[in-house]
Design a protein around this motif. Structure first.
Motif, PDB file in Angstrom:
ATOM      1  N   LYS A   1      48.151  50.166  23.116  1.00  0.00           N
ATOM      2  CA  LYS A   1      48.036  48.821  23.674  1.00  0.00           C
ATOM      3  C   LYS A   1      46.585  48.483  23.896  1.00  0.00           C
ATOM      4  O   LYS A   1      45.769  49.361  24.201  1.00  0.00           O
ATOM      5  CB  LYS A   1      48.737  48.763  25.028  1.00  0.00           C
ATOM      6  CG  LYS A   1      50.117  48.150  24.943  1.00  0.00           C
ATOM      7  CD  LYS A   1      50.811  48.170  26.267  1.00  0.00           C
ATOM      8  CE  LYS A   1      52.292  47.907  26.048  1.00  0.00           C
ATOM      9  NZ  LYS A   1      53.107  48.624  27.011  1.00  0.00           N
ATOM     10  N   VAL A   2      46.262  47.222  23.732  1.00  0.00           N
ATOM     11  CA  VAL A   2      44.924  46.767  24.101  1.00  0.00           C
ATOM     12  C   VAL A   2      45.109  45.853  25.297  1.00  0.00           C
ATOM     13  O   VAL A   2      45.865  44.888  25.234  1.00  0.00           O
ATOM     14  CB  VAL A   2      44.255  45.990  22.951  1.00  0.00           C
ATOM     15  CG1 VAL A   2      42.879  45.505  23.376  1.00  0.00           C
ATOM     16  CG2 VAL A   2      44.158  46.869  21.716  1.00  0.00           C
ATOM     17  N   VAL A   3      44.496  46.219  26.380  1.00  0.00           N
ATOM     18  CA  VAL A   3      44.630  45.404  27.575  1.00  0.00           C
ATOM     19  C   VAL A   3      43.332  44.644  27.754  1.00  0.00           C
ATOM     20  O   VAL A   3      42.297  45.207  28.085  1.00  0.00           O
ATOM     21  CB  VAL A   3      44.895  46.281  28.804  1.00  0.00           C
ATOM     22  CG1 VAL A   3      45.048  45.418  30.035  1.00  0.00           C
ATOM     23  CG2 VAL A   3      46.126  47.127  28.583  1.00  0.00           C
ATOM     24  N   ALA A   4      43.417  43.338  27.489  1.00  0.00           N
ATOM     25  CA  ALA A   4      42.214  42.532  27.584  1.00  0.00           C
ATOM     26  C   ALA A   4      42.339  41.643  28.810  1.00  0.00           C
ATOM     27  O   ALA A   4      43.380  41.044  29.046  1.00  0.00           O
ATOM     28  CB  ALA A   4      42.060  41.682  26.334  1.00  0.00           C
ATOM     29  N   THR A   5      41.304  41.612  29.590  1.00  0.00           N
ATOM     30  CA  THR A   5      41.355  40.782  30.785  1.00  0.00           C
ATOM     31  C   THR A   5      40.078  39.988  30.923  1.00  0.00           C
ATOM     32  O   THR A   5      39.021  40.367  30.421  1.00  0.00           O
ATOM     33  CB  THR A   5      41.509  41.639  32.053  1.00  0.00           C
ATOM     34  OG1 THR A   5      40.493  42.627  32.053  1.00  0.00           O
ATOM     35  CG2 THR A   5      42.861  42.301  32.127  1.00  0.00           C
ATOM     36  N   SER A   6      40.228  38.872  31.597  1.00  0.00           N
ATOM     37  CA  SER A   6      39.051  38.096  31.946  1.00  0.00           C
ATOM     38  C   SER A   6      39.203  37.843  33.431  1.00  0.00           C
ATOM     39  O   SER A   6      40.309  37.672  33.917  1.00  0.00           O
ATOM     40  CB  SER A   6      39.041  36.748  31.234  1.00  0.00           C
ATOM     41  OG  SER A   6      39.939  36.738  30.164  1.00  0.00           O
ATOM     42  N   SER A   7      38.122  37.860  34.147  1.00  0.00           N
ATOM     43  CA  SER A   7      38.298  37.513  35.546  1.00  0.00           C
ATOM     44  C   SER A   7      37.199  36.612  36.061  1.00  0.00           C
ATOM     45  O   SER A   7      36.086  36.582  35.537  1.00  0.00           O
ATOM     46  CB  SER A   7      38.444  38.765  36.396  1.00  0.00           C
ATOM     47  OG  SER A   7      37.526  39.706  35.960  1.00  0.00           O
ATOM     48  N   GLU A   8      37.580  35.857  37.040  1.00  0.00           N
ATOM     49  CA  GLU A   8      36.672  34.932  37.714  1.00  0.00           C
ATOM     50  C   GLU A   8      37.004  35.033  39.185  1.00  0.00           C
ATOM     51  O   GLU A   8      38.120  35.358  39.568  1.00  0.00           O
ATOM     52  CB  GLU A   8      36.946  33.491  37.246  1.00  0.00           C
ATOM     53  CG  GLU A   8      36.333  33.136  35.905  1.00  0.00           C
ATOM     54  CD  GLU A   8      34.852  32.828  36.010  1.00  0.00           C
ATOM     55  OE1 GLU A   8      34.405  32.435  37.113  1.00  0.00           O
ATOM     56  OE2 GLU A   8      34.134  33.004  34.999  1.00  0.00           O
ATOM     57  N   PHE A   9      36.016  34.724  39.959  1.00  0.00           N
ATOM     58  CA  PHE A   9      36.245  34.670  41.389  1.00  0.00           C
ATOM     59  C   PHE A   9      36.271  33.199  41.764  1.00  0.00           C
ATOM     60  O   PHE A   9      35.297  32.496  41.531  1.00  0.00           O
ATOM     61  CB  PHE A   9      35.092  35.394  42.092  1.00  0.00           C
ATOM     62  CG  PHE A   9      35.500  36.042  43.364  1.00  0.00           C
ATOM     63  CD1 PHE A   9      36.501  37.013  43.368  1.00  0.00           C
ATOM     64  CD2 PHE A   9      34.917  35.671  44.564  1.00  0.00           C
ATOM     65  CE1 PHE A   9      36.882  37.619  44.543  1.00  0.00           C
ATOM     66  CE2 PHE A   9      35.296  36.273  45.740  1.00  0.00           C
ATOM     67  CZ  PHE A   9      36.281  37.250  45.739  1.00  0.00           C
TER      68      PHE A   9
END
Ligand SMILES: Nc1ncnc2c1ncn2[C@@H]1O[C@H](COP(=O)(O)OP(=O)(O)O)[C@@H](O)[C@H]1O
Ligand SMILES: [Mg+2]
Lengths: 397, 230
Positions: free
Chosen positions: A99-107
């Motif tokens: 699996k490729v777990v791609a995430t983006s995050s912002e506060f």
């Protein structure tokens, strides 16, 4: 004469001098107990740290961290999006990647009616929750159509629920993330463990995240490999592929979480070794005590030995009798040590909130070890007993 | 069944050699009841120990049941003691922490007999010495005569061909001594060879012949002495 017979005799003579037997065992009890405590707490701590650092699966994290020279050569490097949609697809194509777990995050802010809190908002693809060991407690998980269509739905952490909803049921309510409406479809389980902070988090499908923030890149990518053995190879392969695709040399790197936890394991192992060797010394001293008492016992029971020989005991049988007696002494001490060590380790972990782990290997090891001490330190007295002359022994007062 | 040929026993004390037995020749047949008498320190116990395979002669040879046991190794001697010989001592030599029954069980433990059979045979042996009601008593709770009976039960439990008793009545009063000697007579009538060391003429009366030991030398050591006495 079999072992059971010997064991009965050994227990009989140890029971005949209860106080002496217990005092003699004390060294073994303390030694084995200390080993059990140290190993139990060490292993428990190691297991806990590993679990917290590596989550559930065999994952490596990919990092975009251009070195000095590459940044000088290409100053635009940092303004580019590090992981794009096509990167993810390329990574999924690598052999051995599960699996490729791609995430983006912002506060950003999250608002429900009049209440506003700062939340970390993570956009992720299918598989993130599972790989990180997160579970939906209330409501439902994302469906695959949520991921595909980018519906305005989200999951919130337990703390987010507490802060925003104050006891009301959040499922089906609309919250505003960076002023954009998102429907809460579920709440995640409260994280457990010493180092797990209940932070305020909102999780969105990647598509949704992108439309909320108007950005199209991922900030973090982690790979889950088919097996732990392949993890390293797969990670290196992935970094090479990304560097190729972006025309960089070493900007994409792998952080192997296993390596980090390995480092932690190293620390606990060193601790275990230090305290283990102290325990070893106390076991040695305990063993000397056993030898001393067994020598006294042989002298005291010279007449008994003579009688047994007159009745037909061979030298071998006399030797076995005393050897089994010293093994019984150390084994019983070992068993008491294991139980008291176990008890103390459980107490410590109950008070310190640090788990303890008494594995069967440790228990078996402790038992074997105390038996070996019994053999080593019983050999000399048993040999002395077997070498006695029957007539002199019968005459001994 | 017992044949000693020119047996000597020498101890080395410091630099001196002490000759405890000098050229002893002795024959005792199967089923005999023999008393050994002699002054203190004359070598009676030493002789008994050699006959009982607890000790080895310094010179000469010893045949027990036709076998030359003087050449046996320690383990073989232990087996002979266990299977063929029963010992009864003046000081009883019971294990103080074991009950009467357990004491009687001991020789069978070394013979490798199973628990159930041991219990049964030990009970039978104690019944034979009239101690059926004292089986679970520790030696300390028994009188001298009772202790010696337990020792006799222990000596006979493996059905040995030979019983050696070194001053078995030395620590007992006359009445008790008589009952112990009656027991020995009974065992002898059942076919067991008996050798009893004693100082008391009344005890020696029970025997068919008496062997005298003086300064390590045996007098009337052969079967001829018996015929003379009869
Ligand atoms: N182990 C030994 N070392 C030296 N002398 C011994 C030893 N055993 C016995 N003796 C001596 O041998 C002699 C005979 O002893 P023993 O056979 O016990 O005599 P008895 O039983 O006739 O009284 C005694 O003088 C005794 O001191
Ligand atoms: Mg004597």
């Amino acid at each position: 004469m079999n072992v059971i017979e010997n064991l009965r005799m050994a227990l009989g003579s140890l029971m005949a001098h209860k106080m002496r037997s217990i005092l003699t065992m004390l060294g073994i009890i303390i030694g084995v107990g200390a080993v059990i405590i140290v190993v139990a707490i060490g292993q428990g701590g190691e297991a806990m740290l590993k679990e917290q650092f590596s989550g559930a699966g065999n994952t490596v994290e990919l990092l975009f961290q251009p070195p000095e020279e590459e940044m000088e050569a290409n100053p635009n490097l940092l303004s580019q999006a590090p992981f794009k949609q096509e990167d993810i697809r390329a990574l999924e194509g690598i052999q051995g990647v599960k699996k490729v777990v791609a995430t983006s995050s912002e506060f950003s802010s999250a608002r429900f009616r009049e209440k506003t809190v700062d939340a970390s908002v993570t956009g992720m693809n299918n598989g993130y929750l599972e790989v990180n060991g997160l579970k939906v407690k209330k409501g439902r998980n994302f469906s695959s159509s949520d991921f595909l269509s980018g519906r305005r739905v989200g999951l919130i952490s337990h703390s987010a629920k507490e802060e925003l909803f104050e006891g009301r049921s959040p499922v089906g309510e609309i919250i505003r993330i960076a002023n954009q409406p998102v429907e809460v479809i579920g709440v995640l389980e409260k994280p457990s463990g010493l180092f797990a902070f209940g932070s305020v988090e909102v999780y969105l499908p990647s598509q949704t995240w992108r439309s909320v923030y108007g950005k199209s890149e991922y900030s973090q990518v982690a790979l889950q490999a088919d097996s732990a053995d392949e993890l390293k190879a797969v990670g290196e392969e992935a970094a090479k592929l990304l560097n190729n695709m972006h025309g960089t040399k070493e900007s994409y790197q792998v952080i192997n979480i296993e390596e980090i936890t390995e480092g932690i394991g190293q620390v606990t192992r060193i601790m275990t070794m230090i305290i283990g060797s102290i325990a070893g010394i106390s076991l040695f001293v305990g063993g000397i005590g056993v030898m001393n008492i067994m020598l006294v016992s042989v002298t005291e029971r010279t007449r008994e030995i003579g009688i047994r020989m007159a009745l037909g005991a061979t030298r071998g049988q006399v030797m076995t009798q005393f050897l089994i007696e010293s093994i019984t002494l150390t084994l019983v001490g070992g068993i008491i040590g294991i139980f008291s060590g176990w008890g103390i380790a459980s107490l410590v972990s109950a008070f310190a909130g640090w788990p303890s782990l008494v594995s069967w290997q440790v228990v078996v090891g402790g038992l074997l070890f105390s038996m070996i001490i019994g053999i080593i330190f019983g050999l000399l007295p048993a040999n002395k007993a077997s070498k006695l002359d029957p007539i002199d022994s019968l005459r001994y007062e | 069944m017992i044949e000693l040929e020119s047996v000597s026993k020498t101890y080395t004390v410091g630099k001196e050699n002490v000759h405890v037995l000098n050229d002893v020749s002795l024959t005792i047949s199967q089923g005999e009841f023999v008393a050994i008498m002699g002054p203190s320190g004359s070598g009676k116990s030493t002789l008994m120990n050699i006959v009982g395979c607890l000790d080895k002669p310094s010179a000469g040879s010893y045949f027990l049941g036709g076998e030359n046991v003087s050449g046996y190794k320690d383990a073989e001697l232990a087996r002979v003691r266990n299977q063929s010989i029963g010992f009864v001592f003046q000081q009883f030599h019971l294990l103080p922490r074991l009950s009467a029954l357990k004491n009687v069980e001991l020789p069978m433990i070394y013979a490798g007999i199973k628990k159930e059979e041991r219990m049964e045979r030990a009970r039978k042996a104690l019944e034979k010495v009239a101690l059926a009601d004292r089986m679970d008593h520790l030696p300390n709770a028994l009188s001298g005569g009772q202790k010696q009976r337990v020792a006799i039960a222990r000596a006979i439990v493996n059905s040995p061909k030979l019983i050696l008793a070194d001053e078995p009545t030395g620590a007992l009063d006359t009445k008790t001594s008589t009952s112990i000697m009656e027991l020995f007579r009974e065992l002898n009538e059942e076919g067991t060879t008996l050798i009893v060391v004693t100082h008391e003429p009344e005890v020696a009366e029970y025997a068919e012949r008496t062997i005298l030991v003086r300064d390590g030398v045996v007098l009337h050591g052969d079967a001829r002495a018996r015929r003379e006495k009869l």
